[in-house]
Design an enzyme around this catalytic site. Structure first.
Site, PDB file in Angstrom:
ATOM      1  CG  PHE A  60      -1.862   1.255   1.083  1.00 30.40           C
ATOM      2  CD1 PHE A  60      -2.987   1.225   0.261  1.00 30.40           C
ATOM      3  CD2 PHE A  60      -1.555   2.449   1.729  1.00 30.40           C
ATOM      4  CE1 PHE A  60      -3.788   2.354   0.107  1.00 30.40           C
ATOM      5  CE2 PHE A  60      -2.356   3.582   1.566  1.00 30.40           C
ATOM      6  CZ  PHE A  60      -3.475   3.526   0.752  1.00 30.40           C
ATOM      7  CG  ASP A  79       5.503   3.997   1.996  1.00 27.69           C
ATOM      8  OD1 ASP A  79       5.428   4.695   3.031  1.00 27.69           O
ATOM      9  OD2 ASP A  79       4.549   3.859   1.205  1.00 27.69           O
ATOM     10  CE  LYS A 138      -1.318   7.239   6.606  1.00 30.82           C
ATOM     11  NZ  LYS A 138      -1.010   6.117   5.733  1.00 30.82           N
TER      12      LYS A 138
END
Ligand SMILES: *Cc1c(COP(=O)(O)O)cnc(C)c1O
Length: 400
Positions: free
Chosen positions: A141, A226, A256
């Site tokens: 993802f 990531d 985030k």
């Protein structure tokens, strides 16, 4: 009609239905807690998918936001601003990297890393123009842009959104041999998450990332990690790759929690020699590196360091994990994860993870399923032992 039903109906009438939210309406947040419009209180174990490591409305972050809002919020990169440099210096020091390129959302940072890797492939490795390949993992993802969903192995993320960008090759996560076999003279980079969080909190075997690092170095392939969800203390280290001995990536992708729970701030970090490949005009973002984001991002990183949130994730994450395991629930087949990023595997015959998320919601715990059978628990890292124990009491009821 309740206030909750009224707001949900009014929202659904005008909001594209690309989400299926839990049936509550949140109105206020403070630390680990949120309150809905009926005045009910919940412990937030979603944390906006690890964007709220510092908790809701952390006083230092809100103070930085307010102070900067009174001075200057946006310039674009057409001129310099007096906040971006100090922010990036703080971020580079935290990430142990030389240079950073600021963006906004996670997906934008991933796109930036892809562009950097391709340009490096053509200019430095000598790959023939337009033939660079990036190896990625099944069940990845990395966000929702058209390029990124094009290399998703998840049918719902991908189907109906083609045609897809070429140049990506899928291998299994956790299998270093497959990486070695997949590398060709066209391979510019290997892009992966150190823990596949969205896919259900899958932690690769010990030594996997070290092996990946070694293979990438030996074949002159860039390693792109990531850490958008796993970074900033979530797994008990600053970054999840640091659980291994020497898995430092060439490009580190963050987002985030870098936004301190306030708004999107993301970045790509790496060595000067790599970041320098992007020359004026090659890449950009109107809002990337804006002074408000820089002030918030800097405070967000400082809170992670000053409050030693990584150590809290280790200690309190272990307490939560032990507590969940000792519930001995007949509905739970596995508890896994690292630090304060936990996945609870729900037995197929017991119902879906969503059913259990709704049971927890009734007891004042906000958490969400990620894929049909996995509950993800990822509370803010400022959570304390009393709150963990309260969470375990609620889990004991919901999972009995
Ligand atoms: C959330 C996430 C992204 C995408 O970030 P957005 O800010 O939603 O674009 C990318 N990679 C990982 C690992 C994520 O968890």
């Amino acid at each position: 009609m309740s206030e909750t039903s009224r707001i949900i109906a009014a929202t659904q009438a005008v909001s594209a239905p690309n989400y299926a939210p839990l049936p509550i309406v949140i109105h206020r947040g403070d630390g680990v807690w949120v309150w809905d419009v009926e005045g009910r209180k919940y412990l937030d174990c979603i944390s906006a998918y690890s964007s709220l490591n510092q908790g809701h409305r952390h006083p230092k972050i809100i103070a930085a936001l307010r102070a900067q809002a009174n001075l200057l919020t946006l310039t674009s990169r057409a001129v310099h601003n007096d906040r971006m440099g100090t922010f990036l210096a703080t971020l580079c020091a935290y990430c142990d990297m030389q240079m950073a390129l600021p963006m906004n959302t996670g997906a934008e940072a991933v796109e930036t890393a892809i562009k950097l890797a391709r340009k490096w492939g053509y200019r430095r490795k000598g790959i023939a123009r337009d033939s660079a390949e990036i190896i990625v993992c099944r069940n990845n993802f990395h966000g929702r842009t058209t390029t990124i969903v094009g290399f998703s192995s998840q049918a719902q993320y991908r189907d109906d959104f083609g045609p897809y960008s070429a140049g990506f090759k899928l291998i299994d996560f956790g299998d270093a041999k497959q990486l070695e076999q997949a590398i060709s003279p066209h391979t510019a980079a290997f892009l992966l998450e150190p823990i596949q969080a969205e896919a259900g909190v899958h932690v690769p075997g010990d030594g996997y990332l070290d092996a990946v690092r070694e293979i990438c170095s030996r074949h002159e392939v860039l390693l792109l990690l990531d850490e958008i969800q796993t970074g900033f203390g979530r797994t008990g280290k600053a970054f999840a790759y640091q659980h291994e001995r020497q898995a430092k990536p060439d490009l580190l992708i963050v987002g985030k929690a870098l936004g301190g729970g306030v708004f999107p701030v993301s970045a790509v970090l790496g060595a000067r020699a790599l970041l320098e490949l992007l020359q004026p005009g090659d890449h950009g973002s109107t809002f990337g590196g804006n002074p408000l984001a820089a002030a918030v991002g800097q405070a967000a990183v400082e809170v992670i360091v000053e409050e030693d949130l990584a150590a809290r994730a280790t200690q309190l994450g272990a307490r939560l994990r032990r507590g969940l395991e000792s519930l001995d629930s007949p509905h739970v087949t596995d508890v896994r994860g690292r630090g304060m990023l936990l996945g609870v595997q729900i037995a197929a015959q017991s119902g879906t993870a969503r059913d259990f998320a709704e049971r927890l919601l009734e007891r004042g715990v906000l958490c969400k399923d990620t894929h049909a059978q996995v509950l993800r628990l990822a509370p803010p890292l400022i959570i304390d032992a009393t709150q963990i124990d309260w969470l375990l009491e609620q889990a004991a009821f919901a999972l009995q």
